[in-house]
Design an enzyme around this catalytic site. Structure first.
Site, PDB file in Angstrom:
ATOM      1  N   LYS A  79      15.578  21.367 -11.460  1.00  0.00           N
ATOM      2  CA  LYS A  79      14.935  20.086 -11.745  1.00  0.00           C
ATOM      3  C   LYS A  79      15.823  19.100 -12.474  1.00  0.00           C
ATOM      4  CE  LYS A  79      11.304  18.828 -11.052  1.00  0.00           C
ATOM      5  NZ  LYS A  79      10.004  19.143 -11.690  1.00  0.00           N
ATOM      6  N   SER A 111      14.272  20.921 -16.560  1.00  0.00           N
ATOM      7  CA  SER A 111      13.034  21.656 -16.772  1.00  0.00           C
ATOM      8  C   SER A 111      13.375  22.943 -17.510  1.00  0.00           C
ATOM      9  CB  SER A 111      12.382  21.975 -15.426  1.00  0.00           C
ATOM     10  OG  SER A 111      11.542  23.109 -15.551  1.00  0.00           O
ATOM     11  N   HIS A 116       0.844  -1.216   0.000  1.00  0.00           N
ATOM     12  CA  HIS A 116       0.000   0.000   0.000  1.00  0.00           C
ATOM     13  C   HIS A 116       0.872   1.257   0.000  1.00  0.00           C
ATOM     14  CE1 HIS A 116      -3.311  -2.728   1.321  1.00  0.00           C
ATOM     15  NE2 HIS A 116      -2.345  -3.280   1.996  1.00  0.00           N
ATOM     16  N   GLU A 169       9.627   7.691 -16.947  1.00  0.00           N
ATOM     17  CA  GLU A 169       8.251   8.171 -17.159  1.00  0.00           C
ATOM     18  C   GLU A 169       7.732   7.781 -18.542  1.00  0.00           C
ATOM     19  OE1 GLU A 169       7.505  12.303 -15.243  1.00  0.00           O
ATOM     20  OE2 GLU A 169       9.639  12.180 -15.639  1.00  0.00           O
TER      21      GLU A 169
END
Ligand code: ARG
Length: 466
Positions: free
Chosen positions: A292, A286, A159, A299
């Protein structure tokens, strides 16, 4: 006779196709990828036609030579693909016949319907072998990372809540197991793909005495004993694409596994976890936020899963209502098949490279794995060994956890007196339960994340993947 339009129209048609109809129906813009398989299939078919006396030695030689030349021109990027010739088959055949008049005999006893089924099977066989090689490399990268950090312990999660401690290697080995089953599914798909459909003609075989065994053997459609594997029903052979569906289904599951791995990598690379550091070469920045560093490879691997699922659904939908046998709808199978194969191969390769360029942060892992709450179950097991029923032990340790929370102490910092206040069964040795190293040494069931067991699994995979 001057040929103005595709050979498939032959003498039956008064005109060529309308330009928009031709554009709509052409497939050469994507099926040109099958050129090598198409030529190999033609060479085998021609060799067989020669063997049964339908091509003279000179004709066979002429065809062989011209196909060889065409292959070299395609490799060299000098071959001109023409959309008005529809597909890869007719492009090659038209050029062959232009150079070698005997080429007009090549299509004897053959149809594009069995030809395309053949080309796709040949292509997919190679692709499966290449893909399994890529997946093996990914398994090796996972193994290498586990071996290099064999002492690193992290929390295992259920979880997405901290559950119990595991070796990082154990976590990585879980993916090696999944990928192994993916390879097994691919191998299974290979065996059903490895069946020769040539000789099925358009739908009903041929009245000519073609020797299907010769063609199958030349093209490597054989079993473990070298016996030819031939499709046993001409209608089935030209109209089903279940082998492509199987591949896309196995690829979808592989994509699921890659996506789950990607998700772990993304979480681990976050400041919140900070378990890993991906090399700059496999991250992106970024355009706005200078600080970043994003895990885009992972991804995209996760994101591309969508198209791999979609391809499977598209193929299933394509096939479901088709009347026997070949229908032009089937032309829509190729882009879906190619895309699934290209996507999972690229994702496997990139995930491999990314993992090879990823470093573990042992300090952050140790801090997270040092959470004594991860060993609450071990404390319950301690009571079980003293004769307490597990349900009771679970309840007692729950009360201990509540006490720790109430007093603002970590679980392992409670005193013996505090433990005893919850249950008399606790004695001095209870606090030793929180020694992480000895806790790991106790988990030695097959498949458990114990020190010995994980070392054993690492050694087993090292042997298997070498
Ligand atoms: N381009 C076609 C396909 O991919 C090849 C077979 C065409 N056969 C036919 N009868 N039109 O399915």
């Amino acid at each position: 006779m001057k040929q103005q339009f595709p050979v498939s129209r032959g003498g039956r048609f008064a005109t060529g196709p309308a330009a928009d109809a031709a554009q709509f129906s052409q497939s050469v813009s994507f099926d040109w990828r099958l050129w090598e398989q198409d030529i190999l299939g033609s060479l085998a078919h021609a060799a067989m036609l020669h063997k049964i006396g339908l091509l003279t030695a000179a004709e066979f030689f002429e065809i062989e030579n011209a196909l060889d030349q065409i292959a070299r021109e395609i490799t060299g990027g000098r071959f001109e693909w023409k959309e008005e010739l529809e597909d890869v088959h007719m492009n090659i055949e038209a050029e062959l016949t232009r150079r070698a008049p005997a080429g007009a005999k090549l299509h004897t006893g053959r149809s594009r319907n069995d030809q395309i089924a053949l080309d796709m099977r040949l292509w997919l066989r190679d692709e499966i072998i290449e893909l399994c090689g890529d997946v093996r490399s990914l398994q090796r990268a996972l193994l290498g990372l586990g071996e290099k950090n064999s002492g690193v312990i992290i929390p295992g999660y259920t979880h997405l809540q901290r559950a119990q401690p595991v070796y990082l290697a154990h976590h990585l080995l879980a993916y090696i197991e999944m990928l192994e089953r993916d390879c097994a599914r691919m191998a299974d798909c290979f065996s059903r793909t490895n069946v020769c459909p040539l000789g099925s003609g358009a739908i009903a075989g041929s009245t000519l005495a073609l020797d299907r065994n010769v063609v199958a053997k030349l093209l490597g459609f054989v079993d473990d004993n070298g016996q030819p594997r031939l499709s046993q029903n001409s209608m089935d052979a030209v109209s089903d694409r279940d082998f492509a569906v199987e591949f896309c289904a196995a690829a979808a599951l592989l994509a699921v596994h890659l996506s789950r791995l990607a998700e772990d990598v993304i979480l681990w690379a976050s400041a919140e976890f900070n378990f890993i550091k991906i090399a700059d070469a496999y991250t992106t920045g970024s355009s706005l936020m200078p600080q970043k560093k994003n895990p885009d490879i992972a991804e995209l691997t996760r994101g591309k899963t969508g198209r791999v699922f979609g391809n499977l659904m598209a193929l299933l939908t394509l096939l479901k209502g088709l009347p026997m046998t070949y229908n032009r709808d089937l032309q829509e199978d190729k882009e879906r098949l190619f895309d699934s194969a290209d996507t999972v191969r690229a994702a496997s390769r990139l995930m491999t490279a990314m993992l090879q360029n990823t470093k573990i942060n042992p300090a952050a892992c140790a801090t997270a794995a040092g959470d004594p709450a991860l060993l609450a179950t071990d404390l319950a097991d301690y009571l079980v060994k003293k004769g307490v029923a597990f349900r009771q032990a679970h309840h007692v340790v729950g009360a201990v956890v509540a006490l720790a929370e109430k007093t603002g102490k970590p679980l392992n910092k409670l005193t013996l007196a505090q433990l005893k206040s919850v249950d008399k069964k606790f004695s001095r040795d209870a606090l030793a339960i929180f020694n992480l190293q000895s806790a790991m040494a106790k988990r030695n069931l097959t498949g458990a994340p114990g020190t010995k067991e994980v070392a054993k699994q690492l050694a087993r995979w090292r042997k298997q993947l070498s």
